[in-house]
Design a protein around this motif. Structure first.
Motif, PDB file in Angstrom:
ATOM      1  N   ARG A 108       0.844  -1.190   0.000  1.00  0.00           N
ATOM      2  CA  ARG A 108       0.000   0.000   0.000  1.00  0.00           C
ATOM      3  C   ARG A 108       0.874   1.232   0.000  1.00  0.00           C
ATOM      4  O   ARG A 108       1.704   1.417   0.894  1.00  0.00           O
ATOM      5  N   ASP A 109       0.702   2.085  -1.017  1.00  0.00           N
ATOM      6  CA  ASP A 109       1.414   3.353  -1.071  1.00  0.00           C
ATOM      7  C   ASP A 109       0.550   4.424  -0.414  1.00  0.00           C
ATOM      8  O   ASP A 109      -0.676   4.452  -0.579  1.00  0.00           O
ATOM      9  N   ILE A 110       1.177   5.304   0.336  1.00  0.00           N
ATOM     10  CA  ILE A 110       0.434   6.344   1.038  1.00  0.00           C
ATOM     11  C   ILE A 110       1.123   7.688   0.855  1.00  0.00           C
ATOM     12  O   ILE A 110       2.311   7.755   0.511  1.00  0.00           O
ATOM     13  N   SER A 111       0.370   8.763   1.071  1.00  0.00           N
ATOM     14  CA  SER A 111       0.933  10.111   1.082  1.00  0.00           C
ATOM     15  C   SER A 111       0.334  10.868   2.255  1.00  0.00           C
ATOM     16  O   SER A 111      -0.804  10.621   2.662  1.00  0.00           O
ATOM     17  N   ILE A 112       1.120  11.775   2.816  1.00  0.00           N
ATOM     18  CA  ILE A 112       0.711  12.551   3.987  1.00  0.00           C
ATOM     19  C   ILE A 112       1.130  13.998   3.772  1.00  0.00           C
ATOM     20  O   ILE A 112       2.287  14.276   3.434  1.00  0.00           O
ATOM     21  N   ASP A 146      -2.315  16.218   7.600  1.00  0.00           N
ATOM     22  CA  ASP A 146      -3.029  14.937   7.566  1.00  0.00           C
ATOM     23  C   ASP A 146      -2.627  14.188   8.830  1.00  0.00           C
ATOM     24  O   ASP A 146      -1.498  13.730   8.947  1.00  0.00           O
ATOM     25  N   LEU A 150      -2.714   4.434  10.563  1.00  0.00           N
ATOM     26  CA  LEU A 150      -3.126   3.163  10.000  1.00  0.00           C
ATOM     27  C   LEU A 150      -4.020   2.454  11.003  1.00  0.00           C
ATOM     28  O   LEU A 150      -3.628   2.239  12.145  1.00  0.00           O
TER      29      LEU A 150
END
Length: 330
Positions: A108-112, A146, A150
Motif C-alpha cells: 500500500r502506497d500512502i501520502s501525507i 493529515d 493506520l
C-alpha cells in the motif's frame, strides 16, 4: 543568476515511516534537506521559488521507500532588524511511502500532507563573504496536517508520531560564499508540545504520544566553476534524550532512539532562469537495524537522492550608480 544559494529552506519529514511503532524517527526536518544551500548568507532582495524532491531507499529488503517533496517560497525583503535581512517563507511539504513487501503480502502506497511551515530567516552579512543566520518557525500540524493513522486490530498505529503536535523549529547557520565557494554549517533544532495527540477515535485509541526533540546538522562544501557547481555534503540527525516519566512512557510505546549520518556528493548547474542541483548520499552510520532471513541483525543504512530547482520569481532592480559630477572649466 543567483549569487547565493537560498537560505534555510522549508522543512520536510525524516524517512521514519514503518508499519509498527518499533522505532519512529522523531524529527520533522529531514536530514540533509538543506545541504547545498548557503543558509547563513543573506539573499539578494527578491522573491524565490524552490522545490526539493528527496527519495530514500533503505537496505532492508522489505519495508518502505520514502519520498518527500518540499515546495516553498521565500521573500528576501528590503527590511532589516538589528542589521539582519528579514526573509519570511512558507512551505507545504508532502511525504510519500512506497512499500516493498514480498509476494503474497499486500502493498500500500500512502501520502501525507505535513502542516504548512510559516517561518522567517534573519540573515546578517558580516562582509568578506561571511554570513550568519537564525531561522524561527513552526509547522501547523495541529490544525492543517493529515493526522490520520493506520487502522489495525489495536485501534491504530501512528505513521508519523511527530505530526501529533505542532513542530517548532529554530536553526543557526554560518556560510562563506566568497570566490565561488559555498562552505556552510547549519544546525537545526525541532521541538514539540509533548506528549502529542491525534484527533478522532483512532487518536483516542492510541492515546498521548511522547515525542523526543531532535537535532540535525547539515554540512556543505562546494565550488563553482563557471555555471557548474561541484562538491561534497554531509548530514545527520539524532533524537535528544528523554528522561523521567517521558522516557518510561516512550519505552512503553515501543520507541527507541534514532539517528543517522550520511556523506555524499553534489553537482549543480546554472541554467539562467533557474538553477538545478543533484545530490546522492549514503549512510555511514545509523541506529536503524533489520533482521535478515538468516536471523542476523544488520545496520539498515539508506541511500538518498535529492533533486532541487531554484527559480527567482522577482528580483529588485539594482541601484542606479550616482551621477558623475559636472566639471566645468573656466
Amino acid at each position: 543568476m543567483i549569487k547565493n544559494w537560498l537560505a534555510a529552506g522549508a522543512l520536510a519529514l525524516t524517512a521514519g515511516m514503518t508499519a509498527s511503532t518499533a522505532a519512529h524517527a522523531q524529527a520533522t526536518t529531514i536530514p540533509g534537506e538543506q545541504v547545498g544551500l548557503a543558509a547563513g548568507a543573506p539573499l539578494p532582495e527578491g522573491v524565490y521559488a524552490v522545490d526539493t524532491f528527496i527519495y530514500r531507499r533503505p537496505d532492508a529488503p522489505f519495508g518502505a521507500d520514502t519520498a518527500i517533496n518540499v515546495p516553498f517560497v521565500i521573500w528576501a525583503s528590503p527590511y532589516k532588524i538589528l542589521g539582519a535581512r528579514i526573509e519570511p517563507l512558507i512551505a507545504a511539504p508532502t511525504v510519500f511511502a512506497f512499500t516493498r513487501n514480498p509476494a503474497g503480502t499486500a502493498n500500500r502506497d500512502i501520502s501525507i500532507n505535513v502542516g504548512p511551515l510559516l517561518a522567517s530567516v534573519f540573515a546578517w552579512d558580516l562582509g568578506n563573504g561571511f554570513g550568519v543566520s537564525y531561522l524561527a518557525g513552526a509547522h501547523l500540524n495541529d490544525a492543517l496536517a493529515d493526522r490520520g493513522s493506520l487502522v489495525g486490530a489495536g485501534g491504530g498505529t501512528p505513521v508519523l508520531p511527530q505530526l501529533s503536535s505542532n513542530t517548532y523549529r529554530q536553526g543557526f547557520a554560518a556560510s562563506y560564499t566568497g570566490d565561488g565557494y559555498n562552505l556552510t554549517a547549519n544546525l537545526t533544532h525541532n521541538f514539540y508540545d509533548s506528549p502529542g495527540r491525534f484527533s478522532g477515535p483512532v487518536g483516542r485509541a492510541i492515546g498521548p504520544l511522547v515525542i523526543a526533540d531532535a537535532l540535525l546538522l547539515d554540512l556543505t562544501a562546494t565550488k563553482k566553476f563557471g555555471k557548474f557547481e561541484i562538491g561534497a555534503v554531509g548530514y545527520g540527525v539524532t533524537d535528544l534524550s528523554l528522561s523521567g516519566r517521558d522516557a518510561l512512557r516512550a519505552a512503553s510505546q515501543g520507541y527507541t532512539k534514532t539517528g543517522r549520518f550520511a556523506l555524499g556528493g553534489l553537482i549543480g548547474y546554472d541554467f539562467g532562469p533557474f538553477t538545478a542541483q543533484l545530490v546522492v548520499a549514503r549512510d555511514v552510520a545509523s541506529r536503524a537495524t533489520y533482521v535478515t532471513a538468516g536471523g542476523r541483525v544488520r545496520e539498515n543504512d539508506s541511500t538518498d537522492g535529492f533533486f532541487r530547482i531554484v527559480a527567482p520569481l522577482y528580483a529588485a532592480a539594482a541601484a542606479a550608480p550616482p551621477p558623475a559630477p559636472l566639471v566645468r572649466k573656466y
